[in-house]
Scaffold this motif. Structure first.
Motif, PDB file in Angstrom:
ATOM      1  N   LEU A  81       0.808  -1.213   0.000  1.00 21.71           N
ATOM      2  CA  LEU A  81       0.000   0.000   0.000  1.00 21.71           C
ATOM      3  C   LEU A  81       0.847   1.270   0.000  1.00 21.71           C
ATOM      4  CD1 LEU A  81      -2.785   1.209  -0.040  1.00 21.71           C
ATOM      5  CD2 LEU A  81      -2.826   1.139   2.453  1.00 21.71           C
ATOM      6  N   ALA A  82       1.848   1.343   0.878  1.00 25.25           N
ATOM      7  CA  ALA A  82       2.675   2.553   0.954  1.00 25.25           C
ATOM      8  C   ALA A  82       3.388   2.814  -0.364  1.00 25.25           C
ATOM      9  CB  ALA A  82       3.692   2.424   2.085  1.00 25.25           C
ATOM     10  N   GLN A  83       3.911   1.750  -0.966  1.00 25.85           N
ATOM     11  CA  GLN A  83       4.604   1.890  -2.253  1.00 25.85           C
ATOM     12  C   GLN A  83       3.654   2.377  -3.347  1.00 25.85           C
ATOM     13  OE1 GLN A  83       6.426  -1.734  -3.618  1.00 25.85           O
ATOM     14  NE2 GLN A  83       6.733  -0.955  -5.680  1.00 25.85           N
ATOM     15  N   MET A  84       2.434   1.817  -3.376  1.00 32.74           N
ATOM     16  CA  MET A  84       1.460   2.198  -4.390  1.00 32.74           C
ATOM     17  C   MET A  84       1.040   3.652  -4.227  1.00 32.74           C
ATOM     18  SD  MET A  84       1.202  -0.331  -6.387  1.00 32.74           S
ATOM     19  CE  MET A  84      -0.145   0.346  -7.367  1.00 32.74           C
ATOM     20  N   ILE A  85       0.886   4.094  -2.996  1.00 27.38           N
ATOM     21  CA  ILE A  85       0.484   5.480  -2.750  1.00 27.38           C
ATOM     22  C   ILE A  85       1.532   6.445  -3.276  1.00 27.38           C
ATOM     23  CG2 ILE A  85       0.078   7.198  -0.944  1.00 27.38           C
ATOM     24  CD1 ILE A  85      -1.239   4.977   0.687  1.00 27.38           C
ATOM     25  N   ASP A  86       2.814   6.057  -3.153  1.00 31.84           N
ATOM     26  CA  ASP A  86       3.910   6.917  -3.602  1.00 31.84           C
ATOM     27  C   ASP A  86       4.008   6.996  -5.121  1.00 31.84           C
ATOM     28  OD1 ASP A  86       4.679   7.613  -1.076  1.00 31.84           O
ATOM     29  OD2 ASP A  86       6.204   6.036  -0.905  1.00 31.84           O
ATOM     30  N   THR A  87       3.571   5.953  -5.796  1.00 29.03           N
ATOM     31  CA  THR A  87       3.834   5.870  -7.243  1.00 29.03           C
ATOM     32  C   THR A  87       2.591   5.878  -8.114  1.00 29.03           C
ATOM     33  OG1 THR A  87       3.846   3.431  -7.148  1.00 29.03           O
ATOM     34  CG2 THR A  87       5.956   4.571  -6.837  1.00 29.03           C
ATOM     35  N   ASN A  88       1.402   5.808  -7.523  1.00 31.31           N
ATOM     36  CA  ASN A  88       0.205   5.597  -8.331  1.00 31.31           C
ATOM     37  C   ASN A  88      -0.943   6.502  -7.873  1.00 31.31           C
ATOM     38  OD1 ASN A  88      -2.475   3.999  -8.898  1.00 31.31           O
ATOM     39  ND2 ASN A  88      -0.962   3.158 -10.313  1.00 31.31           N
ATOM     40  N   GLU A  89      -1.438   7.318  -8.795  1.00 32.32           N
ATOM     41  CA  GLU A  89      -2.526   8.242  -8.464  1.00 32.32           C
ATOM     42  C   GLU A  89      -3.824   7.504  -8.165  1.00 32.32           C
ATOM     43  OE1 GLU A  89      -2.587  11.573  -7.932  1.00 32.32           O
ATOM     44  OE2 GLU A  89      -0.410  11.311  -7.972  1.00 32.32           O
ATOM     45  N   TYR A  90      -4.049   6.404  -8.857  1.00 29.94           N
ATOM     46  CA  TYR A  90      -5.246   5.600  -8.608  1.00 29.94           C
ATOM     47  C   TYR A  90      -5.264   5.119  -7.157  1.00 29.94           C
ATOM     48  CZ  TYR A  90      -8.108   1.298  -8.789  1.00 29.94           C
ATOM     49  OH  TYR A  90      -9.014   0.300  -8.539  1.00 29.94           O
ATOM     50  N   ALA A  91      -4.118   4.638  -6.676  1.00 31.82           N
ATOM     51  CA  ALA A  91      -4.028   4.175  -5.289  1.00 31.82           C
ATOM     52  C   ALA A  91      -4.249   5.326  -4.305  1.00 31.82           C
ATOM     53  CB  ALA A  91      -2.661   3.527  -5.043  1.00 31.82           C
ATOM     54  N   ARG A  92      -3.693   6.494  -4.602  1.00 33.83           N
ATOM     55  CA  ARG A  92      -3.873   7.649  -3.726  1.00 33.83           C
ATOM     56  C   ARG A  92      -5.348   8.027  -3.614  1.00 33.83           C
ATOM     57  NH1 ARG A  92       0.636  10.849  -2.684  1.00 33.83           N
ATOM     58  NH2 ARG A  92      -0.659  12.720  -2.616  1.00 33.83           N
ATOM     59  N   ARG A  93      -6.061   7.931  -4.717  1.00 28.39           N
ATOM     60  CA  ARG A  93      -7.485   8.267  -4.687  1.00 28.39           C
ATOM     61  C   ARG A  93      -8.288   7.236  -3.896  1.00 28.39           C
ATOM     62  NH1 ARG A  93      -6.406   9.456 -10.167  1.00 28.39           N
ATOM     63  NH2 ARG A  93      -7.444   7.518 -10.808  1.00 28.39           N
ATOM     64  N   LEU A  94      -7.885   5.963  -4.000  1.00 28.26           N
ATOM     65  CA  LEU A  94      -8.589   4.922  -3.263  1.00 28.26           C
ATOM     66  C   LEU A  94      -8.429   5.114  -1.752  1.00 28.26           C
ATOM     67  CD1 LEU A  94      -8.116   1.504  -5.125  1.00 28.26           C
ATOM     68  CD2 LEU A  94     -10.142   2.952  -4.988  1.00 28.26           C
ATOM     69  N   VAL A  95      -7.240   5.503  -1.345  1.00 29.68           N
ATOM     70  CA  VAL A  95      -6.997   5.732   0.083  1.00 29.68           C
ATOM     71  C   VAL A  95      -7.946   6.803   0.608  1.00 29.68           C
ATOM     72  CG1 VAL A  95      -5.335   6.634   1.738  1.00 29.68           C
ATOM     73  CG2 VAL A  95      -4.609   4.952   0.042  1.00 29.68           C
ATOM     74  N   LYS A  96      -8.219   7.807  -0.222  1.00 29.36           N
ATOM     75  CA  LYS A  96      -9.129   8.885   0.170  1.00 29.36           C
ATOM     76  C   LYS A  96     -10.598   8.526  -0.092  1.00 29.36           C
ATOM     77  CE  LYS A  96      -5.700  12.450  -0.948  1.00 29.36           C
ATOM     78  NZ  LYS A  96      -5.423  13.639  -1.788  1.00 29.36           N
ATOM     79  N   ASN A  97     -10.802   7.288  -0.534  1.00 24.94           N
ATOM     80  CA  ASN A  97     -12.150   6.815  -0.879  1.00 24.94           C
ATOM     81  C   ASN A  97     -12.771   7.641  -2.004  1.00 24.94           C
ATOM     82  OD1 ASN A  97     -14.131   4.818  -0.424  1.00 24.94           O
ATOM     83  ND2 ASN A  97     -15.413   6.269   0.695  1.00 24.94           N
ATOM     84  N   GLU A  98     -11.915   8.154  -2.904  1.00 34.06           N
ATOM     85  CA  GLU A  98     -12.398   8.939  -4.024  1.00 34.06           C
ATOM     86  C   GLU A  98     -12.546   8.105  -5.292  1.00 34.06           C
ATOM     87  OE1 GLU A  98      -9.506  11.982  -4.374  1.00 34.06           O
ATOM     88  OE2 GLU A  98     -10.201  13.119  -2.625  1.00 34.06           O
ATOM     89  N   GLY A  99     -11.695   7.095  -5.434  1.00 37.89           N
ATOM     90  CA  GLY A  99     -11.799   6.222  -6.600  1.00 37.89           C
ATOM     91  C   GLY A  99     -11.508   6.941  -7.905  1.00 37.89           C
ATOM     92  N   TRP A 100     -12.355   6.692  -8.878  1.00 44.17           N
ATOM     93  CA  TRP A 100     -12.147   7.232 -10.214  1.00 44.17           C
ATOM     94  C   TRP A 100     -12.599   8.686 -10.302  1.00 44.17           C
ATOM     95  CZ3 TRP A 100      -9.291   4.218 -13.195  1.00 44.17           C
ATOM     96  CH2 TRP A 100      -9.267   2.854 -12.898  1.00 44.17           C
ATOM     97  N   GLU A 101     -11.835   9.455 -11.060  1.00 44.94           N
ATOM     98  CA  GLU A 101     -12.198  10.858 -11.267  1.00 44.94           C
ATOM     99  C   GLU A 101     -13.318  11.018 -12.292  1.00 44.94           C
ATOM    100  OE1 GLU A 101      -8.089  13.199 -10.262  1.00 44.94           O
ATOM    101  OE2 GLU A 101      -8.251  12.251 -12.233  1.00 44.94           O
ATOM    102  N   GLY A 102     -13.562   9.992 -13.055  1.00 43.61           N
ATOM    103  CA  GLY A 102     -14.677  10.018 -14.003  1.00 43.61           C
ATOM    104  C   GLY A 102     -14.271  10.484 -15.389  1.00 43.61           C
ATOM    105  N   LEU A 103     -15.040  10.027 -16.388  1.00 40.96           N
ATOM    106  CA  LEU A 103     -14.718  10.330 -17.780  1.00 40.96           C
ATOM    107  C   LEU A 103     -15.836  11.060 -18.512  1.00 40.96           C
ATOM    108  CD1 LEU A 103     -12.934   7.156 -19.209  1.00 40.96           C
ATOM    109  CD2 LEU A 103     -12.133   9.492 -19.390  1.00 40.96           C
ATOM    110  N   THR A 104     -16.923  11.330 -17.827  1.00 39.18           N
ATOM    111  CA  THR A 104     -18.075  11.884 -18.539  1.00 39.18           C
ATOM    112  C   THR A 104     -17.791  13.255 -19.146  1.00 39.18           C
ATOM    113  OG1 THR A 104     -18.939  12.727 -16.435  1.00 39.18           O
ATOM    114  CG2 THR A 104     -19.746  10.591 -17.177  1.00 39.18           C
ATOM    115  N   TRP A 105     -16.721  13.920 -18.712  1.00 36.95           N
ATOM    116  CA  TRP A 105     -16.381  15.234 -19.261  1.00 36.95           C
ATOM    117  C   TRP A 105     -16.072  15.183 -20.747  1.00 36.95           C
ATOM    118  CZ3 TRP A 105     -11.628  15.684 -21.524  1.00 36.95           C
ATOM    119  CH2 TRP A 105     -10.676  14.717 -21.186  1.00 36.95           C
TER     120      TRP A 105
END
Length: 317
Positions: A92-116
């Motif tokens: 988890l710590a490694q993924m948070i440092d290197t991956n935006e998707y993982a950082r968003r999951l930690v914040k319970n934000e998940g996907w930023e969405g594509l409908t734009w």
């Protein structure tokens, strides 16, 4: 007593008609009686049938269906599996440092969405396709197969509705030959070329002269524009080929609002330096770089390019 919300039954929609399935997709989720596949076409047959009729379907229907196939903002069901896997294996710590998707999951934000990307349609379909392609490339490891199929289905709809749509040739009838030259210059400018419309007395034997911008190898392209209803013969191709050879240009293009004769096509192919663009191919280029509603925007496209030409001349002087 707390009432437990009853889970709706799952319906197999692989055997129902396309129109029945679309009716279900276009029903508000709160009013649906069943859960069913709505984030991609249920089968290849459904996809083929829809794509064959995509050009005829309304803008609102098309965008509604594309929206259903896009990744919505928020956490999806399978996201929890990745999160649990990273925790269980100490990643988890490694993924948070290197991956935006993982950082968003930690914040319970998940996907930023594509409908734009729907805001890019219908005028910028290629940009919408590029955005979807980039999204898939960046997130292939974290998307389920179903979601990837859905995004690919969205790509197919955009391509068939906005890039492959056909406009009747007579749309250009009210455009003068001179304005047609400005339109072609605008097309090449959108393709990142410096485009100069020559004087009507001719400058260098071409209607439009293009040069590449910020490329290691400098390109010079001579463009002959033929705006009429008759078939363009081989003589025009021979003449441009001679000018290309004499001036040392990289290549030559003959662009027409009509079509080419068979001898013209054969000769251009044999030279290896002359490209032909008839109305069928030109329509697709216009769709790609001007958007599917280019036929409604002809005056503004032409006037914009005329202003560009004036500004270019002022900069040179």
């Amino acid at each position: 007593m707390v009432r437990v919300k009853k889970e709706r039954p799952v319906l197999d929609v692989t055997n129902i008609s396309l129109e029945e399935w679309l009716s279900m997709v276009f029903t508000y989720k709160e009013k649906r009686k069943y859960r069913f596949i709505d984030f991609r076409f249920p089968t290849d047959a459904h996809a083929a049938e829809y794509l064959a009729s995509a050009e005829l379907r309304s803008e609102s229907e098309t965008k509604h269906l594309i929206r259903s196939f896009l990744i919505p903002p928020g956490v999806q069901g399978h996201d929890h599996q990745f999160f649990r896997h990273w925790i269980d294996n100490g990643y988890l710590a490694q993924m948070i440092d290197t991956n935006e998707y993982a950082r968003r999951l930690v914040k319970n934000e998940g996907w930023e969405g594509l409908t734009w990307i729907l805001d890019l349609l219908p005028d910028w379909p290629q940009h919408a396709l590029d955005a979807l392609d980039a999204f898939i490339r960046a997130h292939t490891l974290y998307l389920s197969d179903d979601r990837i199929w859905g995004l690919c289905d969205a790509i197919s709809i955009i391509r068939h509705k906005y890039l492959l749509s056909s406009n009747p040739r007579d749309i250009l009838n009210d455009v003068s030959s001179r304005d047609f030259e400005f339109l072609i210059a605008a097309l090449f400018r959108r393709q990142k070329y410096h485009a100069k419309v020559t004087k009507q007395s001719r400058d260098g034997g071409a209607d439009v002269i293009c040069s590449s911008i910020d490329t290691p190898i400098k390109q010079k392209i001579l463009i002959e524009c033929k705006h009429h209803t008759g078939t363009v013969g081989v003589e025009v191709i021979r003449k441009l080929a001679g000018v290309v050879s004499e001036t040392g240009a990289t290549s030559g293009w003959v662009v027409t609002s009509s079509k080419f004769s068979s001898p013209a096509v054969e000769f251009a192919s044999a030279t290896g330096r002359i490209q032909l663009l008839d109305y069928v191919a030109l329509n697709l280029k216009f769709n790609e770089y001007f958007g599917a509603r280019w036929s409604e925007r002809l005056p503004s496209l032409i006037s914009e390019e005329q202003r560009n030409q004036v500004n270019q001349a002022a900069e040179v002087s």
